[in-house]
Enzyme design. Structure first.
Site, PDB file in Angstrom:
ATOM      1  N   ASP A  20      -7.935  -5.535   0.156  1.00 55.34           N
ATOM      2  CA  ASP A  20      -8.419  -6.407  -0.915  1.00 55.34           C
ATOM      3  C   ASP A  20      -8.013  -7.869  -0.733  1.00 55.34           C
ATOM      4  O   ASP A  20      -8.509  -8.733  -1.445  1.00 55.34           O
ATOM      5  CB  ASP A  20      -7.904  -5.913  -2.278  1.00 55.34           C
ATOM      6  N   HIS A  22       0.850  -1.196   0.000  1.00 54.95           N
ATOM      7  CA  HIS A  22       0.000   0.000   0.000  1.00 54.95           C
ATOM      8  C   HIS A  22       0.880   1.237   0.000  1.00 54.95           C
ATOM      9  O   HIS A  22       1.950   1.237   0.608  1.00 54.95           O
ATOM     10  CB  HIS A  22      -0.912   0.009   1.235  1.00 54.95           C
TER      11      HIS A  22
HETATM   12  N1  CMC Z   1       4.052  -7.686  -4.788  1.00 52.36           N
HETATM   13  C1  CMC Z   1       5.386  -7.647  -5.039  1.00 52.36           C
HETATM   14  N2  CMC Z   1       6.124  -6.517  -4.945  1.00 52.36           N
HETATM   15  C2  CMC Z   1       5.511  -5.392  -4.593  1.00 52.36           C
HETATM   16  C3  CMC Z   1       4.126  -5.357  -4.310  1.00 52.36           C
HETATM   17  C4  CMC Z   1       3.393  -6.566  -4.418  1.00 52.36           C
HETATM   18  N3  CMC Z   1       2.098  -6.589  -4.170  1.00 52.36           N
HETATM   19  N4  CMC Z   1       3.776  -4.092  -3.994  1.00 52.36           N
HETATM   20  C5  CMC Z   1       4.884  -3.349  -4.079  1.00 52.36           C
HETATM   21  N5  CMC Z   1       5.931  -4.125  -4.424  1.00 52.36           N
HETATM   22  C6  CMC Z   1       7.340  -3.708  -4.558  1.00 52.36           C
HETATM   23  C7  CMC Z   1       7.535  -2.952  -5.856  1.00 52.36           C
HETATM   24  O1  CMC Z   1       7.945  -3.796  -6.894  1.00 52.36           O
HETATM   25  C8  CMC Z   1       8.631  -1.970  -5.439  1.00 52.36           C
HETATM   26  O2  CMC Z   1       9.852  -2.650  -5.472  1.00 52.36           O
HETATM   27  P1  CMC Z   1      11.220  -1.856  -5.851  1.00 52.36           P
HETATM   28  O3  CMC Z   1      11.366  -0.791  -4.819  1.00 52.36           O
HETATM   29  O4  CMC Z   1      12.273  -2.919  -5.799  1.00 52.36           O
HETATM   30  O5  CMC Z   1      11.003  -1.297  -7.222  1.00 52.36           O
HETATM   31  C9  CMC Z   1       8.309  -1.651  -3.981  1.00 52.36           C
HETATM   32  O6  CMC Z   1       7.595  -2.783  -3.500  1.00 52.36           O
HETATM   33  C10 CMC Z   1       7.462  -0.400  -3.793  1.00 52.36           C
HETATM   34  O7  CMC Z   1       6.336  -0.525  -4.618  1.00 52.36           O
HETATM   35  P2  CMC Z   1       5.683   0.681  -5.404  1.00 52.36           P
HETATM   36  O8  CMC Z   1       4.932   0.150  -6.565  1.00 52.36           O
HETATM   37  O9  CMC Z   1       6.737   1.733  -5.661  1.00 52.36           O
HETATM   38  O10 CMC Z   1       4.703   1.239  -4.279  1.00 52.36           O
HETATM   39  P3  CMC Z   1       3.440   2.132  -4.516  1.00 52.36           P
HETATM   40  O11 CMC Z   1       3.176   2.826  -3.260  1.00 52.36           O
HETATM   41  O12 CMC Z   1       3.601   2.963  -5.741  1.00 52.36           O
HETATM   42  O13 CMC Z   1       2.287   1.047  -4.852  1.00 52.36           O
HETATM   43  C11 CMC Z   1       0.525  -0.490  -4.637  1.00 52.36           C
HETATM   44  C12 CMC Z   1       1.334   0.643  -3.971  1.00 52.36           C
HETATM   45  C13 CMC Z   1      -0.699  -0.810  -3.804  1.00 52.36           C
HETATM   46  C14 CMC Z   1       0.062  -0.022  -6.028  1.00 52.36           C
HETATM   47  C15 CMC Z   1       1.429  -1.741  -4.771  1.00 52.36           C
HETATM   48  O14 CMC Z   1       1.826  -2.185  -3.493  1.00 52.36           O
HETATM   49  C16 CMC Z   1       0.757  -2.874  -5.536  1.00 52.36           C
HETATM   50  O15 CMC Z   1       0.836  -2.909  -6.771  1.00 52.36           O
HETATM   51  N6  CMC Z   1       0.070  -3.837  -4.841  1.00 52.36           N
HETATM   52  C17 CMC Z   1      -0.683  -4.892  -5.504  1.00 52.36           C
HETATM   53  C18 CMC Z   1      -2.030  -4.352  -5.961  1.00 52.36           C
HETATM   54  C19 CMC Z   1      -2.984  -4.157  -4.801  1.00 52.36           C
HETATM   55  O16 CMC Z   1      -3.132  -5.020  -3.956  1.00 52.36           O
HETATM   56  N7  CMC Z   1      -3.674  -3.003  -4.804  1.00 52.36           N
HETATM   57  C20 CMC Z   1      -4.695  -2.691  -3.786  1.00 52.36           C
HETATM   58  C21 CMC Z   1      -4.288  -1.534  -2.923  1.00 52.36           C
HETATM   59  S1  CMC Z   1      -5.326  -1.364  -1.450  1.00 52.36           S
HETATM   60  C22 CMC Z   1      -6.890  -0.995  -2.057  1.00 52.36           C
HETATM   61  C23 CMC Z   1      -6.959   0.425  -2.504  1.00 52.36           C
HETATM   62  O17 CMC Z   1      -7.193   1.286  -1.648  1.00 52.36           O
HETATM   63  O18 CMC Z   1      -6.786   0.666  -3.682  1.00 52.36           O
END
Ligand code: CMC
Length: 429
Positions: free
Chosen positions: A362, A305
């Site tokens: 989720d 998140h």
């Molecule tokens: N599985 C594997 N790696 C992950 C995941 C995951 N679910 N989430 C983040 N990472 C890694 C990502 O690859 C990155 O690695 P690095 O620093 O080596 O490049 C690091 O963790 C930081 O991730 P980010 O994408 O820069 O973080 P963000 O804050 O931009 O993204 C997120 C947040 C929710 C989009 C992401 O964690 C994600 O894609 N999760 C899976 C989708 C999901 O479950 N979404 C629902 C969110 S909660 C409901 C809502 O309110 O929307």
């Protein structure tokens, strides 16, 4: 007047930037004068360090796993409130009195029918349309059915009730129509959640009796989704609203944003991922390894998140609800076991530990929805109904805030500098 300032030195120039402190002690540097005085702008893709507004609605502390609406902890709302009451709290800023709650329920009932002409729209969507696409289009279309201007607070209250009530009816209606079944109309003798379940599952051949435990679980599900401060879909609602577009168009944009798999669409993806693990017999270890690979775009859905760097408090509650409701409904879902194994494996893996990746709302919500009988492609629609109070309240707060302007960030241009036009006849092949 600010009492604290941050000092910034750029190009030998010193600037005093006011510091804003929120009621929970969060601090922000007010950079509104930055470009005008120095020519610099800030660079913050994804706006992870940018406060776009001052808000009274929701407080989150991602490090401590805190979520409160109008000051009230999510745990207390989930345990003791109903979705209708929480929606009132979020939209109106206070809990309703008994009389206000009764009046609110009467108004919700009054607004629950959907114009019959809307059914014609539904019938004409291609059979394979995703319900989120349909919902977004239909909410936008509401403006054509209710074109009156929203000028007073009373008008706003009416529109808020209309959205809360009709979107729920429209969601159930789209499900019935997608199955080729007769639409079930709302009933004045049912509560908000019971009414939705009845519209979804009642049929002339198989009468439905909303079960108290299922109604309670649905209340909790929607309370947990009711608002989440400046998330992607809420920003979409506010961005569209900041141009003074009408509230239906703004919320339609929010629904589209929510559909994305990194946002609300993740609840559908989680179940698809768990089903795939179940059907293929893939090992939990392999799934965790696959999610870590940089060359593989597949993430562990329902994990991570932007704000929470610890367990999402909503996920904790959702997991407890699953543990309570599934046995009561005599549902033995193998996906719940797989989810628990996956959680345990990920939470003890250094990749997930180091990056502070925990289950989000989720991760367990789809398992609850499945147990209730909601089809997978309706999961994100369920999220959207739950998020309505937040979108409505945030749209209004933004609209009423004298400091807000049309949302229009800047950019740092990295393309070609001035380049002369070459007529087609002189361009090299
Ligand atoms: N599985 C594997 N790696 C992950 C995941 C995951 N679910 N989430 C983040 N990472 C890694 C990502 O690859 C990155 O690695 P690095 O620093 O080596 O490049 C690091 O963790 C930081 O991730 P980010 O994408 O820069 O973080 P963000 O804050 O931009 O993204 C997120 C947040 C929710 C989009 C992401 O964690 C994600 O894609 N999760 C899976 C989708 C999901 O479950 N979404 C629902 C969110 S909660 C409901 C809502 O309110 O929307």
């Amino acid at each position: 007047m600010a009492t604290e300032y941050a000092k910034l030195i750029i190009d030998g120039k010193e600037l005093q930037l006011p510091v804003i402190t929120g009621t929970e002690g969060e601090k922000a540097i007010d950079i509104r004068s930055l470009r005008q005085t120095t020519g610099f702008i800030t660079y913050d893709p994804g706006f992870g360090n940018t406060g776009s507004c001052k808000s009274d609605i929701t407080f989150m502390d991602g490090e401590k796993g805190i979520l409160r609406h109008r000051g009230i902890p999510i745990e207390e709302l989930a345990e003791q409130s109903t979705f209708v009451e929480t929606a009132y709290l979020i939209i109106n800023g206070k809990l309703p009195s008994r009389q206000e709650l009764i009046t609110n329920s009467i108004l919700l009932n009054d607004q629950s029918m959907v114009h019959e002409d809307m059914q014609i729209f539904y019938q004409n969507f291609p059979r394979l349309s995703h319900p989120m696409g349909i919902l977004s289009a239909m909410v936008n279309a509401l403006r054509s059915f209710y074109p009156e201007l929203m000028q007073t607070d009373e008008d706003f209250q009416k529109v808020a009730i209309r959205l809360l009530s009709k979107v729920r009816t429209m969601a159930a209606m789209s499900y019935k129509i997608s199955r080729g079944h007769k639409v079930i109309y709302p009933r004045a003798d049912y509560t908000y959640c019971a009414n939705f379940l009845n519209m979804m599952f009642d049929s002339p051949v198989n009468p439905y009796n909303p079960d108290d435990d299922v109604v309670a679980a649905l209340n909790t599900f929607w309370i947990l989704h009711a608002d989440h401060e400046q998330n992607c879909s809420t920003m979409a609602v506010k961005t569209v609203g900041s141009a003074k577009a009408n509230i239906y168009a703004s919320i339609s944009a929010g629904i589209s944003a929510l559909w994305g798999t990194l946002h609300g669409g993740a609840n559908q993806k989680v179940i698809e991922m768990l089903t795939e693990i179940h059907n293929s017999g893939a090992s939990i270890k392999d799934v965790v390894e696959r999610a870590k690979r940089k060359d593989n775009p597949v993430r562990l859905m329902g994990f991570g998140h932007r704000v929470y760097k610890t367990y999402d408090p909503r996920a904790k509650i959702m997991k407890k609800v699953c543990d309570k409701v599934l046995p009561k409904l005599k549902v033995d879902d193998p996906l719940l076991d797989i989810a628990k194994q996956l959680e345990e494996a990920a939470l003890s893996d250094s990749y997930f530990i180091d990056k502070n990746l925990y289950p989000n709302v989720d991760f367990y919500s789809g398992i609850l929805l499945r147990a209730i009988g909601i089809p997978t492609n309706m999961f994100t629609v369920m999220f959207a109904i739950g998020r309505l109070p937040g979108w409505i309240a945030q749209w209004k707060e933004n609209n009423d805030d004298p400091e807000q302007k049309i949302i229009r960030p800047r950019q740092i241009y990295m393309g070609e500098t001035v380049t002369p036009y070459v007529p087609l006849s002189k361009r090299l092949e």
